[in-house]
Write an enzyme that holds these catalytic residues in place. Structure first.
Site, PDB file in Angstrom:
ATOM      1  N   CYS A   1       5.689  -2.148   9.336  1.00  8.10           N
ATOM      2  CA  CYS A   1       4.557  -1.845  10.212  1.00  8.10           C
ATOM      3  C   CYS A   1       4.187  -2.970  11.170  1.00  8.10           C
ATOM      4  O   CYS A   1       3.517  -2.713  12.174  1.00  8.10           O
ATOM      5  CB  CYS A   1       3.341  -1.475   9.363  1.00  8.10           C
TER       6      CYS A   1
ATOM      7  N   PHE B   1       2.639   8.884   7.111  1.00  7.10           N
ATOM      8  CA  PHE B   1       3.659   8.322   8.000  1.00  7.10           C
ATOM      9  C   PHE B   1       4.253   9.388   8.910  1.00  7.10           C
ATOM     10  O   PHE B   1       4.272  10.580   8.584  1.00  7.10           O
ATOM     11  CB  PHE B   1       4.762   7.648   7.182  1.00  7.10           C
TER      12      PHE B   1
ATOM     13  N   HIS C   1      -3.178  -2.176  14.294  1.00  2.89           N
ATOM     14  CA  HIS C   1      -2.235  -1.203  13.732  1.00  2.89           C
ATOM     15  C   HIS C   1      -2.956  -0.354  12.689  1.00  2.89           C
ATOM     16  O   HIS C   1      -3.475  -0.876  11.700  1.00  2.89           O
ATOM     17  CB  HIS C   1      -1.058  -1.919  13.079  1.00  2.89           C
TER      18      HIS C   1
ATOM     19  N   ASN D   1       0.706   6.976  10.847  1.00  4.13           N
ATOM     20  CA  ASN D   1       1.270   5.628  10.874  1.00  4.13           C
ATOM     21  C   ASN D   1       2.750   5.769  11.229  1.00  4.13           C
ATOM     22  O   ASN D   1       3.546   6.247  10.429  1.00  4.13           O
ATOM     23  CB  ASN D   1       1.086   4.968   9.504  1.00  4.13           C
TER      24      ASN D   1
END
Length: 335
Positions: free
Chosen positions: A93, A144, A237, A270
């Protein structure tokens, strides 16, 4: 992931089945395809000939092959054969911010260079069939996503030919000792077996202030104006809602400061290394954004400030990943 893929590769739905070859067949092709698409759109917006790209920085945690995806991208984009390529691999990430840092250094140390940064990810390599003994896998499956992003960096933009929207002033990275088991991925015959520790938000909460203090201290020491957390824009993030919550809490930020990160999380999830570039794209647009070939109209209630409309000139770009590693940039918004 789609019904068509599962029909073609039924072994992906069988617990314990050897399927790494099949996963890589899908992933290696997919990350190149979407990476090329993102890069072409970035080059089109940049508006200069592709042969003026001097460096390629390629970030992924989703492929394994020789030659790597950096060569496939350079070939499919029609880059010069002497383009200087760098591949950043298995960073997870924080890879997008690492890519920005490396591209920044290349641009500053090679006068006249133009660096194409491409990030591209797919979750197929880590997909696991649902299992009652692993209910937490469903959280990862929901969180994700797949995607790609691209950005072009350079020093001394050409007047009238290039229109930059951020300046990257100082970059830093730090890892936290004794946290290397919090985020773990191991490549096995079944694919990438991934573990995300539930203590990650607490680790970030306990260490993020010191990391950001250091970023601003070094930025100030290099001649930049003194910066305060409340006056910054925040490109964080969005690893998950809990991570954004602890950042907001630790710095006592109003909700609009992390609105772009939350909007990206809602729209795309994500997307590993790509996600921070999506956040930056949202920050440079007013209410609407374009990521990949999808026009996105973010939905923000009228009583919330638009994530891209506040006028904070300076800001922080932050990401967190395996290590536990913190990666950050002090940046200035130009428009």
């Amino acid at each position: 992931m789609s019904p068509e893929i599962l029909a073609k590769y039924p072994e992906l739905t069988v617990e314990g089945a050897t399927s790494i070859r099949q996963r890589l067949e899908i992933s290696n092709e997919a990350v190149t395809e979407i990476g090329v698409e993102a890069a072409k759109q970035a080059i089109l917006e940049w508006g200069r000939p592709v042969n003026q790209i001097t460096h390629l920085v390629y970030v992924t945690s989703s492929e394994i092959r020789l030659p790597g995806g950096d060569l496939h991208l350079a070939r499919d984009l029609g880059l010069n054969t002497d383009v200087n390529r760098v591949m950043l691999y298995m960073l997870g990430c924080y890879g997008g911010v690492t890519g920005l840092r490396v591209a920044k250094d290349l641009a500053e140390n090679n006068p006249g260079s133009r660096v194409l940064l491409v990030t591209t990810e797919t979750t197929i390599i880590g997909y696991r069939p649902p299992n009652p003994s692993r209910p937490y896998d469903l959280v990862g499956a929901a969180l994700f996503g797949d995607g790609a992003a691209a950005v072009i960096l350079g020093a001394h933009p050409s007047p009238y030919l290039e229109t930059p929207f951020f300046e990257l002033h100082w970059a830093g990275q730090s890892f936290l000792p004794n946290t290397d088991h919090t985020i773990v991925g191991n490549l096995t015959e079944e694919g990438l077996i991934f573990h995300l520790g539930r203590d990650l938000p607490k680790i970030i909460e306990d260490n993020i202030v010191a990391f950001c203090d250091k970023l601003l201290e070094i930025a100030a020491a290099t001649g930049k104006q003194e910066l305060n957390f409340g006056d910054l824009f925040w490109a964080v993030h969005p690893g998950g809602p809990a991570i954004l919550n602890v950042v907001e809490k630790k710095f006592n930020l109003p909700p609009e400061k992390l609105q772009c990160s939350r909007e990206v999380l809602m729209d795309y999830g994500n997307v590993s290394s790509n996600t921070i570039l999506y956040v930056l794209d949202y920050l440079r647009h007013n209410r609407s954004s374009k990521v990949g070939n999808v026009n996105v109209k973010t939905t923000i209630e009228e009583n919330h400030a638009d994530c891209a409309s506040h006028s904070d000139e300076w800001g922080l770009i932050l990401a967190f990943g395996p290590g536990i590693t913190f990666e950050g940039l002090v940046a200035r918004k130009l428009s």
